[in-house]
Design an enzyme around this catalytic site. Sequence first.
Site, PDB file in Angstrom:
ATOM      1  N   ARG A  88      27.145 -14.381   9.849  1.00 50.42           N
ATOM      2  CA  ARG A  88      26.154 -13.314   9.901  1.00 50.42           C
ATOM      3  C   ARG A  88      25.184 -13.419   8.727  1.00 50.42           C
ATOM      4  O   ARG A  88      25.600 -13.555   7.596  1.00 50.42           O
ATOM      5  CB  ARG A  88      26.853 -11.943   9.827  1.00 50.42           C
ATOM      6  CG  ARG A  88      28.147 -11.871  10.607  1.00 50.42           C
ATOM      7  CD  ARG A  88      28.957 -10.612  10.298  1.00 50.42           C
ATOM      8  NE  ARG A  88      28.290  -9.399  10.702  1.00 50.42           N
ATOM      9  CZ  ARG A  88      28.744  -8.185  10.410  1.00 50.42           C
ATOM     10  NH1 ARG A  88      29.851  -8.035   9.689  1.00 50.42           N
ATOM     11  NH2 ARG A  88      28.079  -7.122  10.812  1.00 50.42           N
ATOM     12  N   HIS A 138      -3.300  -4.740  18.345  1.00 53.98           N
ATOM     13  CA  HIS A 138      -4.525  -3.976  18.512  1.00 53.98           C
ATOM     14  C   HIS A 138      -4.210  -2.510  18.814  1.00 53.98           C
ATOM     15  O   HIS A 138      -4.740  -1.592  18.182  1.00 53.98           O
ATOM     16  CB  HIS A 138      -5.351  -4.599  19.639  1.00 53.98           C
ATOM     17  CG  HIS A 138      -6.624  -3.858  19.920  1.00 53.98           C
ATOM     18  ND1 HIS A 138      -6.730  -2.930  20.933  1.00 53.98           N
ATOM     19  CD2 HIS A 138      -7.824  -3.889  19.302  1.00 53.98           C
ATOM     20  CE1 HIS A 138      -7.959  -2.443  20.939  1.00 53.98           C
ATOM     21  NE2 HIS A 138      -8.644  -3.011  19.961  1.00 53.98           N
ATOM     22  N   MET A 160      17.736 -12.998  12.385  1.00 57.15           N
ATOM     23  CA  MET A 160      18.521 -14.085  12.911  1.00 57.15           C
ATOM     24  C   MET A 160      19.681 -13.539  13.709  1.00 57.15           C
ATOM     25  O   MET A 160      20.266 -12.533  13.347  1.00 57.15           O
ATOM     26  CB  MET A 160      19.041 -14.918  11.761  1.00 57.15           C
ATOM     27  CG  MET A 160      19.972 -15.902  12.322  1.00 57.15           C
ATOM     28  SD  MET A 160      20.713 -17.043  11.309  1.00 57.15           S
ATOM     29  CE  MET A 160      22.295 -16.891  12.093  1.00 57.15           C
ATOM     30  N   SER A 219     -15.216   9.753 -11.310  1.00 60.93           N
ATOM     31  CA  SER A 219     -14.355   9.622 -10.137  1.00 60.93           C
ATOM     32  C   SER A 219     -14.477   8.178  -9.682  1.00 60.93           C
ATOM     33  O   SER A 219     -15.586   7.693  -9.461  1.00 60.93           O
ATOM     34  CB  SER A 219     -14.805  10.576  -9.039  1.00 60.93           C
ATOM     35  OG  SER A 219     -14.031  10.347  -7.892  1.00 60.93           O
ATOM     36  N   ARG A 236      25.410   0.868   6.255  1.00 64.62           N
ATOM     37  CA  ARG A 236      24.228   0.846   5.387  1.00 64.62           C
ATOM     38  C   ARG A 236      23.560   2.215   5.461  1.00 64.62           C
ATOM     39  O   ARG A 236      23.824   2.990   6.390  1.00 64.62           O
ATOM     40  CB  ARG A 236      23.249  -0.239   5.824  1.00 64.62           C
ATOM     41  CG  ARG A 236      22.722  -0.004   7.220  1.00 64.62           C
ATOM     42  CD  ARG A 236      21.821  -1.121   7.684  1.00 64.62           C
ATOM     43  NE  ARG A 236      21.758  -1.086   9.137  1.00 64.62           N
ATOM     44  CZ  ARG A 236      21.462  -2.133   9.897  1.00 64.62           C
ATOM     45  NH1 ARG A 236      21.225  -3.289   9.361  1.00 64.62           N
ATOM     46  NH2 ARG A 236      21.407  -2.014  11.202  1.00 64.62           N
ATOM     47  N   TYR A 240      -6.502  13.467 -11.353  1.00 64.22           N
ATOM     48  CA  TYR A 240      -6.220  13.782  -9.954  1.00 64.22           C
ATOM     49  C   TYR A 240      -6.484  12.580  -9.049  1.00 64.22           C
ATOM     50  O   TYR A 240      -7.144  11.621  -9.448  1.00 64.22           O
ATOM     51  CB  TYR A 240      -7.059  14.980  -9.476  1.00 64.22           C
ATOM     52  CG  TYR A 240      -8.543  14.691  -9.366  1.00 64.22           C
ATOM     53  CD1 TYR A 240      -9.076  14.128  -8.200  1.00 64.22           C
ATOM     54  CD2 TYR A 240      -9.416  14.962 -10.415  1.00 64.22           C
ATOM     55  CE1 TYR A 240     -10.425  13.846  -8.093  1.00 64.22           C
ATOM     56  CE2 TYR A 240     -10.762  14.681 -10.318  1.00 64.22           C
ATOM     57  CZ  TYR A 240     -11.266  14.124  -9.157  1.00 64.22           C
ATOM     58  OH  TYR A 240     -12.594  13.827  -9.045  1.00 64.22           O
ATOM     59  N   CYS A 249     -11.305   8.654  -5.732  1.00 66.25           N
ATOM     60  CA  CYS A 249     -11.617   9.218  -4.421  1.00 66.25           C
ATOM     61  C   CYS A 249     -11.754   8.154  -3.333  1.00 66.25           C
ATOM     62  O   CYS A 249     -12.243   8.417  -2.258  1.00 66.25           O
ATOM     63  CB  CYS A 249     -12.885  10.061  -4.499  1.00 66.25           C
ATOM     64  SG  CYS A 249     -14.344   9.121  -4.964  1.00 66.25           S
ATOM     65  N   GLY A 264      16.690  -8.340  13.447  1.00 70.19           N
ATOM     66  CA  GLY A 264      16.220  -9.384  14.341  1.00 70.19           C
ATOM     67  C   GLY A 264      15.798 -10.668  13.653  1.00 70.19           C
ATOM     68  O   GLY A 264      15.215 -11.534  14.260  1.00 70.19           O
ATOM     69  N   LYS A 319      24.374  -6.493   3.672  1.00 71.29           N
ATOM     70  CA  LYS A 319      25.570  -6.514   4.519  1.00 71.29           C
ATOM     71  C   LYS A 319      26.792  -6.937   3.707  1.00 71.29           C
ATOM     72  O   LYS A 319      27.839  -6.295   3.770  1.00 71.29           O
ATOM     73  CB  LYS A 319      25.337  -7.479   5.687  1.00 71.29           C
ATOM     74  CG  LYS A 319      26.291  -7.308   6.829  1.00 71.29           C
ATOM     75  CD  LYS A 319      25.953  -8.275   7.971  1.00 71.29           C
ATOM     76  CE  LYS A 319      24.715  -7.830   8.717  1.00 71.29           C
ATOM     77  NZ  LYS A 319      24.183  -8.884   9.602  1.00 71.29           N
TER      78      LYS A 319
HETATM   79  P1  ADP Z   1      22.766  -7.596  12.767  1.00 67.15           P
HETATM   80  O1  ADP Z   1      22.394  -7.710  11.342  1.00 67.15           O
HETATM   81  O2  ADP Z   1      21.738  -8.123  13.702  1.00 67.15           O
HETATM   82  O3  ADP Z   1      23.296  -6.246  13.113  1.00 67.15           O
HETATM   83  P2  ADP Z   1      25.482  -8.453  12.559  1.00 67.15           P
HETATM   84  O4  ADP Z   1      25.823  -9.564  11.650  1.00 67.15           O
HETATM   85  O5  ADP Z   1      25.757  -7.080  12.057  1.00 67.15           O
HETATM   86  O6  ADP Z   1      23.964  -8.608  12.976  1.00 67.15           O
HETATM   87  O7  ADP Z   1      26.274  -8.703  13.898  1.00 67.15           O
HETATM   88  C1  ADP Z   1      25.938  -8.123  15.086  1.00 67.15           C
HETATM   89  C2  ADP Z   1      27.160  -7.654  15.812  1.00 67.15           C
HETATM   90  O8  ADP Z   1      28.097  -8.705  15.932  1.00 67.15           O
HETATM   91  C3  ADP Z   1      27.908  -6.561  15.109  1.00 67.15           C
HETATM   92  O9  ADP Z   1      27.434  -5.304  15.440  1.00 67.15           O
HETATM   93  C4  ADP Z   1      29.297  -6.722  15.624  1.00 67.15           C
HETATM   94  O10 ADP Z   1      29.445  -5.987  16.798  1.00 67.15           O
HETATM   95  C5  ADP Z   1      29.398  -8.175  15.919  1.00 67.15           C
HETATM   96  N1  ADP Z   1      30.224  -8.857  14.917  1.00 67.15           N
HETATM   97  C6  ADP Z   1      29.826  -9.432  13.766  1.00 67.15           C
HETATM   98  N2  ADP Z   1      30.874  -9.930  13.089  1.00 67.15           N
HETATM   99  C7  ADP Z   1      31.956  -9.663  13.824  1.00 67.15           C
HETATM  100  C8  ADP Z   1      33.356  -9.916  13.659  1.00 67.15           C
HETATM  101  N3  ADP Z   1      33.835 -10.539  12.579  1.00 67.15           N
HETATM  102  N4  ADP Z   1      34.195  -9.502  14.614  1.00 67.15           N
HETATM  103  C9  ADP Z   1      33.711  -8.870  15.705  1.00 67.15           C
HETATM  104  N5  ADP Z   1      32.427  -8.595  15.929  1.00 67.15           N
HETATM  105  C10 ADP Z   1      31.536  -8.993  14.996  1.00 67.15           C
HETATM  106 MG    MG Z   2      24.593  -5.352  12.195  1.00 70.59          MG
END
Ligand code: ADP
Ligand code: MG
Length: 899
Positions: free
Chosen positions: A101, A464, A112, A781, A345, A868, A848, A110, A33
């Site tokens: 972030r 499972h 954090m 093999s 990304r 192979y 194999c 997910g 990021k």
């Molecule tokens: P994830 O990695 O879970 O996507 P992010 O760090 O990208 O988490 O943040 C999730 C959301 O929070 C982003 O999609 C954005 O909408 C919002 N966000 C993050 N930083 C800002 C910011 N500086 N201003 C406004 N919205 C933000």
């Molecule tokens: Mg994001």
Amino acid sequence: MATPTISAVKYVYSFGGGKAEGNGKMKDTLGGKGAGLAEMTNAGLPVPPGFTIQTEACREFMRGNVSPNLDKEMNAALAQLEALQGQKLGAGDNPLLVSVRSGAKFSMPGMMDTILNLGLNDQSVKALAALTQNPRFAYDSYRRLIQMFGSVVLEIEKKHFEEVFDNKKKQKKAKLDTDLNAAALQEVIEEYKKVVKKFAKIDFPQDAHEQLVMARDAVFQSWQNDRAKHYRRMNNIDDMLGTAVNVQAMVFGNLGETSGTGVGFTRNPANGDKEFYGEFLLNAQGEDVVSGVRTPRHITELKEIMPEVYNELRDITNRMEQHYHDIQDFEFTIQDNKLYMLQTRNGKRTGLAAVKIAIDMVEEGLITTEEAVFRVEPNQLYDFLVPRLDEKSGKAELLTTGLPASPGACVGQIVFTAKEAVEYTHKGKFKSIVLVRGETTPEDIAGMEVAAGILTSRGGMTSHAAVVTRGMGKCCVAGAGELVVDEKKKELRAKGKVFKEGDWISLNGTTGAVFAGQLNTLPASPDDPALVKFMSWADPHRRLKVRANADVPRDAKAAISFGAEGIGLCRTEHMFFAEDRLPFMRAMIMAGNEKDRRLALKKLLPMQRADFVGLFKAMKGYPVTIRTLDPPLHEFLPSREDLLVQIKELELTKPRSPKLKELRVILARVEELHETNPMLGHRGCRLGITYPEITEMQARAIIEAALQLKKQKITVVPEIMIPLTSTIKEMKNQADIVRRVAEEVFAEKKDRVEYLVGTMIELPRAALVADKIAEEAEFFSFGTNDLTQTTFGFSRDDINKFLPEYMKRGIFKQDPFASLDQEGVGQLVQMATERGRKTNPNLKVGICGEHGGEPESVKFCHRIGLSYVSCSPFRVLTARLAAAQAALEEKGNTGGATK
Ligand code: ADP
Ligand code: MG
Ligand code: MG
């Protein structure tokens, strides 16, 4: 004494005002990021300014020795940001608010939750209200901060906040969140503070700097949480990498109807079509779009509402795609008609999309065909071998998206228990069944077998349901948490609707999508023109040949259609388990002397010969490796327990029946054959040595089949493979038999064919004396399943007793039966290859075991120069691509691999 010089670490990298200290290549340092934000800033895109705290700080945090420079650099970067913005963090008439972030090198969805609106407190919230003249917005932002900070940093369960919020909505008779006005939100805030005090035993911090430090450390800490650890294990991500922390000035998508937020892709990530793809919400913030609280709108609607913003977004994302040469997954926010980019990304995509996009990008001149080869992960090609859901084939409502646990598609009627699934199948009540469960357990197996697909509301990619369905090659969507599966009431509830037994649903196991209603499926498409074209770019680079493990013509034909160049392992024992063969096989085993054994084998000979004729025909002249009988003989007899039960029953009912006598004889033989440890027992070449007539019969069947086909002008060069040898004398014993029988047959038929005799290397001793064994064996093999078992000294069937613990403790990074243990077992493979080739430079060497279709293992086989790999038919495409990538990697080409 001179103090040693310590190379200074730079902890904090700023971005903003059109330039960044970092750049897109610095993913190791800045995380994905952070590197993306730096790169976008440098490219002049509208990115809210901020700074990234690099991953080294997280590693120091884990070790418990954070440098004092971290705080110094962070405060300096904050001061610089404040100056740039003309604001102060959480202070003054125009307070600076930031988001905090997380962002590791590899995206970890997910791991954090992001904290938004950091810097708000009892004072700055008033300033924000006055400044924007929008008190509702200001107080809503503040209550969001307390909630996010409370749950993420102070680890208070979310439900405590949700309870307060929901009660307030009831009390105010508010339907939507947005119906609560500023005054109501102020009440919520006061109650939130009480929640914080009660559960975290502290006051919600009013000092914005304190908020920032606590949030930063919580991000570091989150690297170690169970969710994150689990994700890393699943995806083979190094635990020591650490995460970066991004602190970024807030922009507000929740200022009103001229603001909004959204996410999107530059191309369709499901099918690869070149279309702008995404969703947005007006007057919303952060995760509102993906959280499902409100239903987002399709991105094309933005074109109508804010055409200028829409055009700018398209223009920017196009530029990003051109810049990164790959499909982009982006996040944006619109504040008062002004667009801001928050993330970009390389987008994750299905296998179908990956192939389509790779081809399109070559045609658009964005990437070379070599680069294209790396744009598809070998395992993704599996998507072409399973049916697909045709999501455009009807009007079906998307209910939710769960985990794509097992690829493919299925359309069927809901059934809630495994028992009923079996019952209804017998009665023919439903045409096609989707078994819907909270989660599945081993008792559900029979129901899972008859179902067309499985849907669960709980459990992850290793649950499972997920593991079992992948084994069955059956479509499964798991962990669809937004669904309520009420097994008692026999109801599936989703999006406010109730579904009952017999209602139709459609699952897309490749994307995780769950639809109400009956969509169409498209058949598997191994001859999809896009796939064919893509493979035509990959295959020429490949040095490894790819064969398949197949025992019957049907599998052999499938393997050829997936591009197999031979059979690397045909297990003859499977031929003896067939219903018409088993009686003769048993007679052979029961025979008390060689004469009777030969009599039984004589009956088996024509059947076995017919099997080989079929197989050779299907393989159209490609090489076929046939292994002589391998498993211990008791496997062909009934189990001791079954026999005892039957005998007991007859003793009580018909004590004089001849059947009883017969069963007792069988039992005696079963007990005679009983082994304490069959895996290390009387099996493999040990059978052929004690019962040479078995090897003789098999050799005869193979050679006669080859001669028969020669008459039909079909050339086959059978490769006869002796299993489980560990000494040269064993090898010579069996090779002598094969060669003698072959000469006998040639003399009888007055004709000859070419053939090879070789061995399977599956014991460490065989690897050690491979130079000697190669004097007799014309090919090797590697049977890496047994070789892994015998090298580690544990059984594949029991590894699950301790593997989870080993993975958790990091003792194993992978299941060594899934991916070859290159360090240990791989060394044996490499050594045996070298030693064997010292004796015979032309020695053909293959593998194999299950590993022959696992990309990392295939690449290893390439690097050590095997001839192979052989794998199950469904993994042939995967192995071909992995082998091509390995060859390109050898030349230093990695195609700027995406992950
Ligand atoms: P994830 O990695 O879970 O996507 P992010 O760090 O990208 O988490 O943040 C999730 C959301 O929070 C982003 O999609 C954005 O909408 C919002 N966000 C993050 N930083 C800002 C910011 N500086 N201003 C406004 N919205 C933000
Ligand atoms: Mg994001
Ligand atoms: Mg074996």
